[in-house]
Design a protein around this motif. Structure first.
Motif, mmCIF file in Angstrom:
data_model
loop_
_atom_site.group_PDB
_atom_site.id
_atom_site.type_symbol
_atom_site.label_atom_id
_atom_site.label_comp_id
_atom_site.label_asym_id
_atom_site.label_seq_id
_atom_site.Cartn_x
_atom_site.Cartn_y
_atom_site.Cartn_z
ATOM 1 N N MET A 1 0.828 -1.200 0.000
ATOM 2 C CA MET A 1 0.000 0.000 0.000
ATOM 3 C C MET A 1 0.869 1.260 0.000
ATOM 4 S SD MET A 1 -2.985 1.340 0.013
ATOM 5 C CE MET A 1 -4.140 0.093 0.558
ATOM 6 N N LEU A 2 1.922 1.236 0.802
ATOM 7 C CA LEU A 2 2.834 2.381 0.859
ATOM 8 C C LEU A 2 3.476 2.627 -0.500
ATOM 9 C CD1 LEU A 2 4.155 4.513 2.701
ATOM 10 C CD2 LEU A 2 5.971 2.852 3.156
ATOM 11 N N LEU A 3 3.831 1.556 -1.199
ATOM 12 C CA LEU A 3 4.444 1.698 -2.515
ATOM 13 C C LEU A 3 3.472 2.307 -3.515
ATOM 14 C CD1 LEU A 3 6.821 1.270 -4.393
ATOM 15 C CD2 LEU A 3 6.073 -1.090 -4.730
ATOM 16 N N TRP A 4 2.239 1.836 -3.529
ATOM 17 C CA TRP A 4 1.248 2.392 -4.435
ATOM 18 C C TRP A 4 0.992 3.869 -4.123
ATOM 19 C CZ3 TRP A 4 -0.252 0.970 -8.953
ATOM 20 C CH2 TRP A 4 -0.268 -0.379 -9.317
ATOM 21 N N GLN A 5 0.950 4.216 -2.835
ATOM 22 C CA GLN A 5 0.748 5.617 -2.479
ATOM 23 C C GLN A 5 1.937 6.471 -2.913
ATOM 24 O OE1 GLN A 5 -0.093 4.811 1.725
ATOM 25 N NE2 GLN A 5 -2.117 5.704 1.461
ATOM 26 N N LEU B 1 -10.655 6.836 2.802
ATOM 27 C CA LEU B 1 -9.908 7.998 2.318
ATOM 28 C C LEU B 1 -8.821 7.584 1.334
ATOM 29 C CD1 LEU B 1 -9.537 10.084 5.610
ATOM 30 C CD2 LEU B 1 -11.251 10.305 3.789
ATOM 31 N N VAL B 2 -8.204 6.427 1.579
ATOM 32 C CA VAL B 2 -7.202 5.916 0.642
ATOM 33 C C VAL B 2 -7.848 5.610 -0.704
ATOM 34 C CG1 VAL B 2 -5.521 4.082 0.209
ATOM 35 C CG2 VAL B 2 -5.829 4.965 2.532
ATOM 36 N N LEU B 3 -8.977 4.906 -0.664
ATOM 37 C CA LEU B 3 -9.679 4.578 -1.904
ATOM 38 C C LEU B 3 -10.179 5.839 -2.603
ATOM 39 C CD1 LEU B 3 -11.734 1.450 -0.793
ATOM 40 C CD2 LEU B 3 -9.765 1.506 -2.333
ATOM 41 N N GLU B 4 -10.623 6.805 -1.827
ATOM 42 C CA GLU B 4 -11.116 8.050 -2.427
ATOM 43 C C GLU B 4 -10.002 8.775 -3.163
ATOM 44 O OE1 GLU B 4 -13.118 12.256 -0.951
ATOM 45 O OE2 GLU B 4 -13.454 10.431 0.213
ATOM 46 N N ALA B 5 -8.808 8.801 -2.582
ATOM 47 C CA ALA B 5 -7.680 9.472 -3.227
ATOM 48 C C ALA B 5 -7.348 8.825 -4.566
ATOM 49 C CB ALA B 5 -6.462 9.445 -2.305
ATOM 50 N N PHE B 6 -7.323 7.498 -4.604
ATOM 51 C CA PHE B 6 -7.025 6.814 -5.858
ATOM 52 C C PHE B 6 -8.179 6.953 -6.854
ATOM 53 C CE2 PHE B 6 -3.645 4.981 -3.393
ATOM 54 C CZ PHE B 6 -2.655 4.707 -4.332
ATOM 55 N N LEU C 1 -6.163 1.304 -9.008
ATOM 56 C CA LEU C 1 -7.358 1.362 -8.173
ATOM 57 C C LEU C 1 -7.798 -0.037 -7.759
ATOM 58 C CD1 LEU C 1 -9.567 3.075 -6.905
ATOM 59 C CD2 LEU C 1 -10.799 3.007 -9.077
ATOM 60 N N SER C 2 -7.734 -0.987 -8.686
ATOM 61 C CA SER C 2 -8.114 -2.369 -8.375
ATOM 62 C C SER C 2 -7.184 -2.982 -7.334
ATOM 63 C CB SER C 2 -8.093 -3.207 -9.654
ATOM 64 O OG SER C 2 -8.371 -4.560 -9.380
ATOM 65 N N ALA D 1 -16.295 -7.674 -0.873
ATOM 66 C CA ALA D 1 -16.482 -6.782 -2.008
ATOM 67 C C ALA D 1 -15.599 -7.162 -3.189
ATOM 68 C CB ALA D 1 -16.212 -5.332 -1.590
ATOM 69 N N VAL D 2 -14.357 -7.592 -2.924
ATOM 70 C CA VAL D 2 -13.424 -7.939 -4.002
ATOM 71 C C VAL D 2 -13.513 -9.437 -4.242
ATOM 72 C CG1 VAL D 2 -11.081 -7.608 -4.875
ATOM 73 C CG2 VAL D 2 -11.966 -6.090 -3.107
ATOM 74 N N GLU D 3 -14.616 -9.859 -4.845
ATOM 75 C CA GLU D 3 -14.879 -11.280 -4.991
ATOM 76 C C GLU D 3 -13.848 -11.950 -5.893
ATOM 77 O OE1 GLU D 3 -18.378 -14.218 -6.735
ATOM 78 O OE2 GLU D 3 -18.794 -12.090 -6.398
ATOM 79 N N SER D 4 -13.390 -11.251 -6.951
ATOM 80 C CA SER D 4 -12.458 -11.854 -7.894
ATOM 81 C C SER D 4 -11.124 -12.190 -7.247
ATOM 82 C CB SER D 4 -12.236 -10.905 -9.077
ATOM 83 O OG SER D 4 -11.710 -9.671 -8.626
ATOM 84 N N SER D 5 -10.781 -11.532 -6.142
ATOM 85 C CA SER D 5 -9.511 -11.769 -5.467
ATOM 86 C C SER D 5 -9.695 -12.491 -4.141
ATOM 87 C CB SER D 5 -8.789 -10.430 -5.219
ATOM 88 O OG SER D 5 -8.582 -9.745 -6.422
#
Length: 251
Positions: A1-5, A134-139, A156-157, A203-207
């Motif tokens: 998560m830190l890397l993606w941010q 808030l993390v999801l909102e930013a992305f 985002l995924s 929510a993330v059924e595919s994963s």
């Protein structure tokens, strides 16, 4: 998560700083074009942030009002948990700055054991404590701010998956891993992860298989953590240094 941010923040700083970095002397037509493009990028980011944030907060506020009318309390779901009269197993949370909700259906309480219910509630409360919304909102803002050929749906995924993994791991500190894994599988069978603006346990059924597999990973992975932190810092610092360097050479 830190890397993606770090990657996301570096991209924003590079997009804003690249135009400013060329203005190191008398302003000519190329400099004006660069400044206009920079202003356009900033304007798109601000507009996207306003639209995404306003829509999300309105949807969540309206949904909380509906929950107050339709939901009930249940002794099988301790704490301030809203229970909906629905046979399909579902669990999610509705974040908010002051008012938040953890929601489960009656079908969830009927089909899950007490240990599994507790694990699911811990998962949802972990979302609320860490403000994963808030993390999801930013992305989401970044994703909607740029054209499709520039923005990446993969980021985002991946972040959506990572916030679920983080909530899973937070839940296992207080609950049984097997109970959480079984609860996730049961919730996935219902194929109802909750509203799009909420954070649902399934929510993330595919994963889902990835999440269940990671539940069995108890290793500390210290070396991997150090490498990822170093990469996140490097991704953020190096592009910023390239942008700032022309200014330093001039002044």
């Amino acid at each position: 998560m830190l890397l993606w941010q770090g990657v996301a923040l570096a991209a924003v700083l590079a997009a804003l700083g690249a135009g400013l970095s060329v203005v190191t002397g008398p302003v000519g037509w190329p400099d004006l074009v660069a400044l206009v493009l920079t202003a356009l990028v900033l304007g798109r980011l601000l507009l996207s942030g306003h639209l995404v944030g306003t829509d999300l907060r309105a949807l969540r506020r309206r949904h909380r009002e509906q929950l107050d009318l339709l939901a009930r309390a249940d002794a099988r779901a301790p704490g301030r948990t809203a229970v909906l009269e629905h046979d399909v197993p579902v669990a999610y949370c509705v974040p908010g700055r002051r008012v938040e909700r953890v929601v489960v259906s009656a079908g969830t309480l009927d089909r899950l054991s007490p240990a599994e219910v507790s694990a699911v509630l811990q998962h949802e409360r972990a979302h609320l404590r860490a403000r994963h919304d808030l993390v999801l909102e930013a992305f989401s803002v970044l994703h909607h701010a740029f054209p499709r050929w520039v923005s990446s749906a993969a980021a985002l995924s991946e972040v959506r998956l990572l916030v679920e993994v983080l909530a899973d791991r937070a839940a296992t500190r207080c609950s049984d891993r097997r109970a959480l894994g079984q609860a996730l599988l049961t919730l996935a069978e219902g194929r109802a992860g909750g509203p799009d603006f909420a954070l649902g346990a399934a929510a993330v059924e595919s994963s889902l298989l990835v999440r269940v597999r990671l539940l069995g990973d108890r290793g500390p992975h210290r070396l991997q953590a150090v490498v990822l932190v170093a990469l996140a810092v490097g991704v953020l610092v190096l592009p910023t240094a390239f942008v700032v360097w022309p200014w330093l050479r001039t002044y």
